[in-house]
Design an enzyme around this catalytic site. Structure first.
Site, short mmCIF file in Angstrom:
data_model
loop_
_atom_site.label_atom_id
_atom_site.label_comp_id
_atom_site.label_asym_id
_atom_site.label_seq_id
_atom_site.Cartn_x
_atom_site.Cartn_y
_atom_site.Cartn_z
N GLU A 30 0.79 -1.23 0.00
CA GLU A 30 0.00 0.00 0.00
C GLU A 30 0.83 1.29 0.00
O GLU A 30 0.80 2.06 0.96
CB GLU A 30 -0.96 0.02 1.20
CG GLU A 30 -1.94 -1.14 1.23
CD GLU A 30 -3.01 -0.99 2.31
OE1 GLU A 30 -2.90 -0.07 3.14
OE2 GLU A 30 -3.95 -1.79 2.32
N GLU A 54 -5.53 -8.51 0.89
CA GLU A 54 -6.16 -8.20 2.18
C GLU A 54 -7.64 -7.95 1.96
O GLU A 54 -8.01 -7.26 1.01
CB GLU A 54 -5.58 -6.93 2.85
CG GLU A 54 -4.20 -7.09 3.37
CD GLU A 54 -3.66 -5.81 4.04
OE1 GLU A 54 -4.47 -4.97 4.52
OE2 GLU A 54 -2.44 -5.67 4.07
C1 FCB Z 1 -4.40 -2.00 5.56
C2 FCB Z 1 -3.02 -2.38 6.07
C3 FCB Z 1 -3.03 -3.37 7.19
C4 FCB Z 1 -4.18 -3.14 8.15
C5 FCB Z 1 -5.49 -3.04 7.39
C6 FCB Z 1 -6.69 -2.87 8.26
O1 FCB Z 1 -4.36 -0.70 5.07
O2 FCB Z 1 -2.23 -2.88 5.03
O3 FCB Z 1 -1.79 -3.33 7.83
O4 FCB Z 1 -3.92 -2.03 8.91
O5 FCB Z 1 -5.42 -1.97 6.49
#
Ligand code: FCB
Length: 456
Positions: A172, A358
């Protein structure tokens, strides 16, 4: 993708990588153990008022010491892959030069034991924890940081490449620039918006140089980049709101992908930064286009936005959708957005292998009762997003895997331990772990390759 020939409802492909994700600072604890150096998060957590409740990652899930048992929990869920990050200052205490053998031994043993249990290690090289020694030299605002990162990456390929074949460079980069330099809510906590374009560019140069280093090592495996994406919707059909939506979209969704895949930054950014927009040399723009093997996409929510001169740097404000369900992060639950971003990436950037690296939700779970944590809202969230992923697969998106965020309740950055994303509950006083109902739900999804999901 068509496996309906066996007469059952469509499942996910046999090779689909079912996983869960974490990051080093959020779960490991013991950040300074065995010769490790401090990271910017160690320092940031020491600054009063930065983290809710004054929390730190000093202990977190104590995974640095409990990882062997944690791998057994992963095996119990049936994970095929585990996405974790390497703490740069654990393996290179000064960020450059000298390696720290005990730190490397930790990741080596982690990867070896995962493989023994049939779990593919999926390693991130940078999940926000820059070595403090490099921050002292300007961190990502120093263009040399791209070389420091690539040197560190090359060392990791050499030291750990025998066991790790899935690599991602940056997690990210948008959050790195936005959290660290636009708002200052993340380490190193400097709200200097005009640094954003250069920091973004240095991150991308570091990413591309690391990919080149990976190719130069000639090891088997795949390397990619992980970005967070969310659909941006205009709050009304007014041209001003639509233009605001385009600016927000350019900043979050296109800032990193346009240069990597199309060779240029979005014009909306150059316009917004005006005189602060740098002239980037053509050879650096070419470097950034270094081909990657896959793209990782982190997806949580969408955002509805309006034009607002008093809003953020881009004159944009979020319009909360009060009628919708929201998670504890106040993020709108919007599963169809996952399908939209997957399809959008394919349309705009081409048909490359994708992973959902994620996806998950923070909810206030009920307390443990009879050995269970009944987290129905998280189950519904995961179910609906998995269905959206399945829909994208059916539409021909080359989706290769899905990782739940997160394996454990953990240190949620500036929110400390207040937000619980885990499918495994952690009692931070005793370090006791409990598989939540969502972990059992996910185990069934994995075992049935998605056939246990309703309406598939
Ligand atoms: C993302 C991050 C991770 C966590 C989630 C909720 O932005 O990569 O580390 O904080 O959000």
């Amino acid at each position: 993708m068509n496996d309906e020939s066996n007469g059952s409802a469509a499942g996910f492909p046999e090779t689909f990588l079912w996983g869960a994700a974490t990051s080093a600072y959020q779960i490991e604890g013991s950040p300074l153990a065995d010769g490790a150096g401090p990271s910017i998060w160690d320092e940031f957590c020491r600054q009063p008022g930065r983290i809710a409740g004054g929390d730190t990652g000093d202990v977190a899930c104590d995974h640095y010491r409990r990882f062997r048992d944690d791998i057994e929990l992963m095996a119990q869920i049936g994970l095929r892959s585990y996405r974790f990050s390497i703490a740069w200052s654990r393996v290179m205490p000064e960020g450059r030069g000298r390696l720290n053998e005990p730190g490397l031994a930790f990741y080596r043993e982690l990867a070896e034991r995962l493989l023994e249990r049939g779990i593919q290690p999926f390693a991130t090289l940078y999940h926000w924890d820059l070595p403090a020694a490099l921050q002292a030299r300007g961190g990502w605002t120093n263009p040399d940081c791209a070389y420091w990162f690539a040197d560190y990456a090359a060392q990791m390929f050499r030291q750990l490449g025998e066991h790790i074949t899935f690599w991602s460079t940056l997690n990210e980069p948008w959050v790195v620039v936005d959290g660290a330099y636009m708002t200052g809510a993340h380490a190193p906590g400097q709200a200097v918006p005009h640094a954003v374009p250069r920091v973004a560019h240095t991150l991308l140069r570091g990413h591309a140089l690391a990919v080149q280093a990976f190719r130069a090592e000639g090891r088997p495996g795949q390397i990619g980049l992980v970005v967070n994406l969310e659909p941006k919707h205009a709050a009304s059909s007014d041209t001003a709101d639509i233009a605001a939506m385009e600016r927000a979209h350019a900043y979050m969704n296109r800032q990193f992908l346009d240069p990597v895949f199309l060779g240029s930054y979005p014009e909306e950014l150059a316009a917004a930064f005006g005189n602060a927009w740098p002239l980037f040399p053509a050879e650096e723009m070419r470097l950034i286009q270094e081909p990657i093997d896959f793209l990782g996409i982190n997806y949580y929510s969408r955002s509805v936005v309006c034009d607002d001169p008093a809003g953020d740097f881009f004159g944009v404000s979020r319009v909360r959708q009060d009628g919708s369900e929201h998670t504890e992060m106040d993020w709108e639950v919007y599963p169809e957005g996952l399908g939209s971003v997957l399809r959008w990436v394919k349309r705009r950037y081409g048909d490359l292998p994708l992973y959902v690296t994620e996806n998950g939700a923070a909810f206030n779970d009920p307390p443990v009762a009879g050995g269970r944590i009944v987290d129905d809202r998280r189950i519904a969230y995961l179910r609906d997003h998995l269905k959206a992923a399945q829909g994208a697969l059916r539409d021909g998106v080359d989706l290769r895997g899905y990782f739940v965020w997160s394996l454990f309740d953990n240190f949620e950055w500036s929110y400390g331990y207040a937000k619980r994303f885990g499918i495994i509950g952690v009692d931070f006083a005793t370090q006791q772990r409990v598989l939540k109902d969502s972990a059992r739900f996910y185990a069934e999804v994995i075992a049935s390759r998605g056939r246990s999901l309703p309406d598939l």
